[in-house]
Design an enzyme around this catalytic site. Structure first.
Site, mmCIF file in Angstrom:
data_model
loop_
_atom_site.group_PDB
_atom_site.id
_atom_site.type_symbol
_atom_site.label_atom_id
_atom_site.label_comp_id
_atom_site.label_asym_id
_atom_site.label_seq_id
_atom_site.Cartn_x
_atom_site.Cartn_y
_atom_site.Cartn_z
ATOM 1 C CG ASP A 97 -0.309 0.073 2.540
ATOM 2 O OD1 ASP A 97 0.775 -0.530 2.698
ATOM 3 O OD2 ASP A 97 -0.854 0.727 3.444
ATOM 4 C CG ASP A 128 6.977 4.343 2.330
ATOM 5 O OD1 ASP A 128 6.874 3.151 2.652
ATOM 6 O OD2 ASP A 128 6.419 5.265 2.957
ATOM 7 C CD GLU A 162 4.268 1.129 6.961
ATOM 8 O OE1 GLU A 162 5.053 1.434 7.874
ATOM 9 O OE2 GLU A 162 3.883 1.960 6.117
ATOM 10 C CG ASP A 189 8.928 0.388 4.689
ATOM 11 O OD1 ASP A 189 8.946 1.232 3.775
ATOM 12 O OD2 ASP A 189 7.965 0.256 5.476
ATOM 13 C CG HIS A 222 -15.954 39.527 33.878
ATOM 14 N ND1 HIS A 222 -14.973 40.332 34.387
ATOM 15 C CD2 HIS A 222 -16.682 40.298 33.021
ATOM 16 C CE1 HIS A 222 -15.087 41.547 33.865
ATOM 17 N NE2 HIS A 222 -16.123 41.543 33.015
ATOM 18 N NE ARG A 337 8.986 10.107 18.546
ATOM 19 C CZ ARG A 337 8.346 9.465 17.590
ATOM 20 N NH1 ARG A 337 8.521 8.162 17.416
ATOM 21 N NH2 ARG A 337 7.507 10.088 16.805
ATOM 22 C CB SER A 408 8.438 4.359 16.418
ATOM 23 O OG SER A 408 8.802 5.309 17.400
HETATM 24 ZN ZN LIG Z 1 6.891 2.109 4.201
#
Ligand SMILES: [Zn+2]
Length: 465
Positions: A97, A128, A162, A189, A222, A337, A408
């Protein structure tokens, strides 16, 4: 040693490979858009037909709740002569895909009519990931056509979701552990470090993601009538966030760094030798000055150190002009991360505890955990990574550098968890090839060298026994 006839076959078929790849790239298999559902299906069938053409067996479209997974294998590799051990089995993973093409007016040539310009093939999916999986299809074909066999057992899994989260692949891998059993997983990939600098990536960062909601009062107030009597949720949230990280760029959540695997001296030395231009990097980003955890270089910060980021904040009046208001609520999205060996669940608990500690009593705070993933690392001296290194050296004429990546790739952890085997990231894209953007392209000499390197890789994996 890879048979000379096999390598000759690859060199003489160069043009045919490009014209076949063009046919593959012509199928608009955009998984994110329902109007392309029939194209996605057609692309799965094209992939299955290709697996049959190159000589794989047991080729099947595995139906899932979403797009089909294409499976094929060839499992007749002879045991290695000396040791009497069974030949190794490689599982190759990729996806058929592609990303949507918008904004289509920024493409210099139509995204689904592959065009070659200056040695690069332009089309959605070129880098890709169709170009990179096709490289393995052609390497398998060359062995089968010239030798009538493969040096190792190969199982091929090509999914069609994916780009939309691989939900059904996760289920498939989890439920088919026995069928997918292998000694090594190979994935093509990803991108190499830079043009002319082939690389093997041996570690990825993980992720935890949260939404923080802060409520001060039942409704907006307010600021003249009530100002001074209650806390301002925007201010409370900003003060809480300010306590997550110190001025030196270090995360202040207690215990946050406990499981972080320190960088090895050899890694730090190797990365210092990489052709990385910090000035150019800073300019590209348009940043007045780079900033990060003190004591670490930029590459170390993005590859091997964990981070805390505020992805977004919203609260109160943000329209044109002035409105005097104390907002009732404020909200932030934050993420961390993670690096080996931090565990997302543990970090999530530490984060929640720290939020509770720094939250003022004058507000109600709600913390909601969102998606995430584990960090991944494989030792670069494992025999399969070394086999890939030798294959790249022969295919590209120079040895690869070993690097990590800050992002990731969740599927890597899926395979690692289900099959418990090393994973080799054997990517031949380039960082500026516009995967996910207009004018995606793949350098044809990398594509061609990648076919050679893949063919050699199978022999090098066989030689590990
Ligand atoms: Zn890919």
């Amino acid at each position: 040693m890879t048979n000379v006839a096999t390598l000759d076959f690859i060199h003489t078929n160069r043009d045919r490979y490009v014209s076949e790849l063009k046919d593959y790239l012509a199928i608009p298999s955009v998984s994110a858009l329902p109007q392309h559902a029939a194209d996605v299906k057609r692309c799965a069938e094209w992939t299955a037909d290709e697996l049959r053409r190159i000589g794989l067996e047991n080729v099947a479209l595995v139906e899932t709740a979403g797009n089909p997974i294409v499976y094929g294998d060839w499992l007749h590799a002879a045991p290695s002569t000396g040791s009497g051990q069974a030949a190794p089995t490689m599982l190759f993973y990729g996806h058929y895909d592609v990303q949507p093409v918008d904004p289509v007016n920024l493409w210099e040539s139509p995204p689904f009519e592959a065009t070659v310009r200056d040695g690069e093939i332009y089309a959605r999916g070129s880098a890709d990931d169709k170009g990179q999986i096709f490289m393995h299809f052609k390497a398998i074909e060359a062995h089968m056509k010239q030798q009538g066999r493969l040096p190792i057992n190969i199982k091929v899994v090509i999914e069609g979701e994916e780009e939309v989260g691989s939900v059904n692949l996760d289920r498939f891998v989890e439920s088919q552990k026995d069928r997918l059993k292998a000694d090594v997983v190979v994935i093509s990939d990803s991108a190499m470090f830079d043009r002319g600098v082939p690389s093997i990536c041996y570690s990825l960062r993980g992720l935890v993601y949260f939404q923080i909601d802060v409520r001060g009062t039942a409704s907006d107030l307010h600021s003249g009538i009530f100002g001074g009597a209650v806390v301002n949720p925007n201010m409370a949230l900003a003060q809480m966030l300010a306590q997550m990280k110190d001025k030196g760029g270090r995360v202040r959540i207690p215990g946050f760094y406990d499981a972080v695997r320190p960088l090895e001296a050899a890694e730090r030395e190797a990365w210092e030798q990489l052709p990385f231009n910090e000035r150019q990097y800073r300019k590209q980003l348009g940043a007045p000055k780079l900033f990060g955890e003190s004591g670490y270089s930029t590459l170390e910060r993005v590859w091997a150190r964990p981070t805390f980021e505020v992805n977004g904040m919203i609260g109160g009046f943000t329209g044109e002009g002035a409105k005097t208001v104390i907002p009732a609520v404020a909200m932030a999205k934050v993420s961390m991360r993670l690096v080996p060996d931090q565990d997302p669940d543990t970090i999530a608990k530490l984060f929640e505890a720290h939020v509770r500690k720094v939250a003022p009593k004058s507000v109600e705070v709600k913390v909601t955990r969102m998606h995430g993933g584990h960090p991944w690392i494989t030792s670069y001296d494992n025999p399969y990574v070394q086999a890939a290194s030798r294959a790249i050296e022969q295919g590209f004429g120079k040895p690869p550098v070993f690097c990590r990546e800050g992002g990731s790739i969740p599927v890597v952890f899926t395979f690692q968890k289900a099959l418990d085997v090393p994973c080799v990231l054997f990517g031949v894209g380039l960082p500026d090839e516009n995967a996910h953007a207009p004018n995606e392209r793949l350098d044809l000499s990398n594509f061609h060298n990648g076919i050679v390197a893949s063919a050699i890789l199978y022999d090098e994996i066989a030689a590990t026994r």
